[in-house]
Scaffold this motif. Structure first.
Motif, PDB file in Angstrom:
ATOM      1  N   ASN A  63       0.820  -1.221   0.000  1.00  0.00           N
ATOM      2  CA  ASN A  63       0.000   0.000   0.000  1.00  0.00           C
ATOM      3  C   ASN A  63       0.851   1.265   0.000  1.00  0.00           C
ATOM      4  O   ASN A  63       0.519   2.266   0.654  1.00  0.00           O
ATOM      5  CB  ASN A  63      -0.956   0.008   1.198  1.00  0.00           C
ATOM      6  N   ILE A  64       1.954   1.204  -0.719  1.00  0.00           N
ATOM      7  CA  ILE A  64       2.828   2.375  -0.885  1.00  0.00           C
ATOM      8  C   ILE A  64       2.689   2.868  -2.319  1.00  0.00           C
ATOM      9  O   ILE A  64       2.778   2.090  -3.272  1.00  0.00           O
ATOM     10  CB  ILE A  64       4.291   2.020  -0.572  1.00  0.00           C
ATOM     11  N   ASN A  65       2.460   4.140  -2.457  1.00  0.00           N
ATOM     12  CA  ASN A  65       2.277   4.740  -3.776  1.00  0.00           C
ATOM     13  C   ASN A  65       3.624   5.088  -4.398  1.00  0.00           C
ATOM     14  O   ASN A  65       4.586   5.380  -3.683  1.00  0.00           O
ATOM     15  CB  ASN A  65       1.415   6.007  -3.647  1.00  0.00           C
ATOM     16  N   ILE A  66       3.688   5.056  -5.714  1.00  0.00           N
ATOM     17  CA  ILE A  66       4.896   5.507  -6.406  1.00  0.00           C
ATOM     18  C   ILE A  66       4.507   6.547  -7.451  1.00  0.00           C
ATOM     19  O   ILE A  66       3.557   6.349  -8.215  1.00  0.00           O
ATOM     20  CB  ILE A  66       5.668   4.336  -7.053  1.00  0.00           C
ATOM     21  N   ILE A  67       5.215   7.650  -7.440  1.00  0.00           N
ATOM     22  CA  ILE A  67       5.023   8.696  -8.444  1.00  0.00           C
ATOM     23  C   ILE A  67       6.250   8.692  -9.343  1.00  0.00           C
ATOM     24  O   ILE A  67       7.352   9.050  -8.909  1.00  0.00           O
ATOM     25  CB  ILE A  67       4.833  10.072  -7.795  1.00  0.00           C
ATOM     26  N   ALA A  68       6.060   8.243 -10.574  1.00  0.00           N
ATOM     27  CA  ALA A  68       7.172   8.121 -11.522  1.00  0.00           C
ATOM     28  C   ALA A  68       7.095   9.256 -12.539  1.00  0.00           C
ATOM     29  O   ALA A  68       6.073   9.440 -13.198  1.00  0.00           O
ATOM     30  CB  ALA A  68       7.098   6.772 -12.225  1.00  0.00           C
TER      31      ALA A  68
END
Length: 324
Positions: A188-193
């Motif tokens: 449940n960790i978001n990644i912004i690429a």
């Protein structure tokens, strides 16, 4: 008559000895190319050379090492590959994916040892980590993504969002991104690429992460590494921890790095080169993955980026710079 017999025997002896001497003192040529020059890739190059020397070769005596950088340009990489192939060295060492792909496209005969490639299978250099039966073998720098996430959570325990700047045209970076997305989602960790096609795009991409992420994670994406100070500036100004998968990042301003020792990847690659110079076929040598990983810490960067590092993390580090 005896004189003529002596002369004949002398000529026969010379004819026998000279080839043996030439073979014993035969000069080996190893050509090394890298897609760009930056500390990690330079360490691979130096590790290869040092391993050759450690195994008894002497530079400019019985060993000639040629080196060319493509300066981040794929067209240059292709040109260098063709030039090396035309020169017919004993082995070509290609550092990073674009250079290895260029050499592989240029020859199926001259032994190719790739080095510092995250996924040589996806790069279509090999079909698996079994002997290839071709002219190619090498050493991957693949890191287990779950270990990298565990490393991130040691630095930022309540991690919710990770920033990632990458070059969409660099296969190493896109593979890591895909794995990060899959593994981070499970926790449940978001990644912004943020994609950055050129080195000049890195500063803008880094600024787009402000106020959106708990940390910025960086890999050996060649464009990103070439403009690393842009990421450091954003991290310092906005108190965002900057983490890396390559140890020399801490000398450039990252808080912490957990990854391959690229010098050791070079030494490991050099051992494969030695085996080929000793007569083994590259297609019979199983491709390998780097064996040495290091955790390194920059305490001064931690202060600038507002990070309090646990004592157990500092004590477990292979190298620490700065003052607590």
């Amino acid at each position: 008559m005896l004189r003529n017999l002596f002369i004949s025997l002398l000529y026969l002896t010379i004819a026998t000895i000279i080839p043996m001497v030439c073979h014993a003192t035969q000069v080996k040529i190893v050509a090394i190319t890298a897609i760009v020059e930056h500390p990690s890739l330079n360490e691979i190059r130096d590790g290869v050379k040092d391993e050759l020397i450690a195994q008894g070769y002497k530079l400019n005596d019985n060993l000639i090492v040629q080196y060319q950088s493509a300066q981040g340009n794929s067209a240059n990489a292709a040109q260098i590959a063709k030039q090396f192939v035309a020169n017919k060295p004993d082995v070509i060492v290609a550092i990073a994916t674009p250079s290895a792909q260029a050499v592989a496209a240029s020859t199926r005969i001259i032994p190719l040892v790739f080095a510092g490639i995250t996924d040589p299978v996806a790069a279509k250099l090999i079909k698996s980590f079994s002997p290839t039966g071709t002219n190619i073998t090498g050493v991957s720098d693949y890191l287990e993504i779950p270990q990298q996430i565990a490393f991130m959570k040691k630095i930022v325990p309540n991690l919710k969002s990770v920033g990632y700047v990458y070059s969409p045209g660099e296969i190493n970076s896109t593979i890591v991104l895909k794995e990060l997305q899959e593994q981070l989602a499970k926790q449940n960790i978001n990644i912004i690429a943020i994609p950055a096609q050129r080195t000049a795009d890195i500063p803008t991409a880094a600024k787009n992460l402000k106020s959106k992420v708990d940390l910025i994670y960086t890999t050996t994406d060649n464009n990103v590494v070439s403009a690393y100070e842009s990421l450091v500036k954003v991290a310092n100004e906005n108190k965002i921890p900057l983490l890396a998968s390559f140890p020399d990042a801490i000398d450039r301003g990252a808080v912490a790095a957990f990854g391959m020792s690229y010098y050791d990847v070079g030494r490991q690659s050099g051992k494969l080169v030695i085996r080929i110079l000793n007569g083994e076929k590259p297609g019979q040598i199983e491709p390998e993955t780097g064996q040495e990983t290091h955790l390194v810490i920059n305490l001064d960067a931690a202060k600038r980026q507002g990070v309090i590092l646990p004592d157990e993390v500092i004590q477990s580090a292979h190298r620490v710079i700065g003052k607590k």
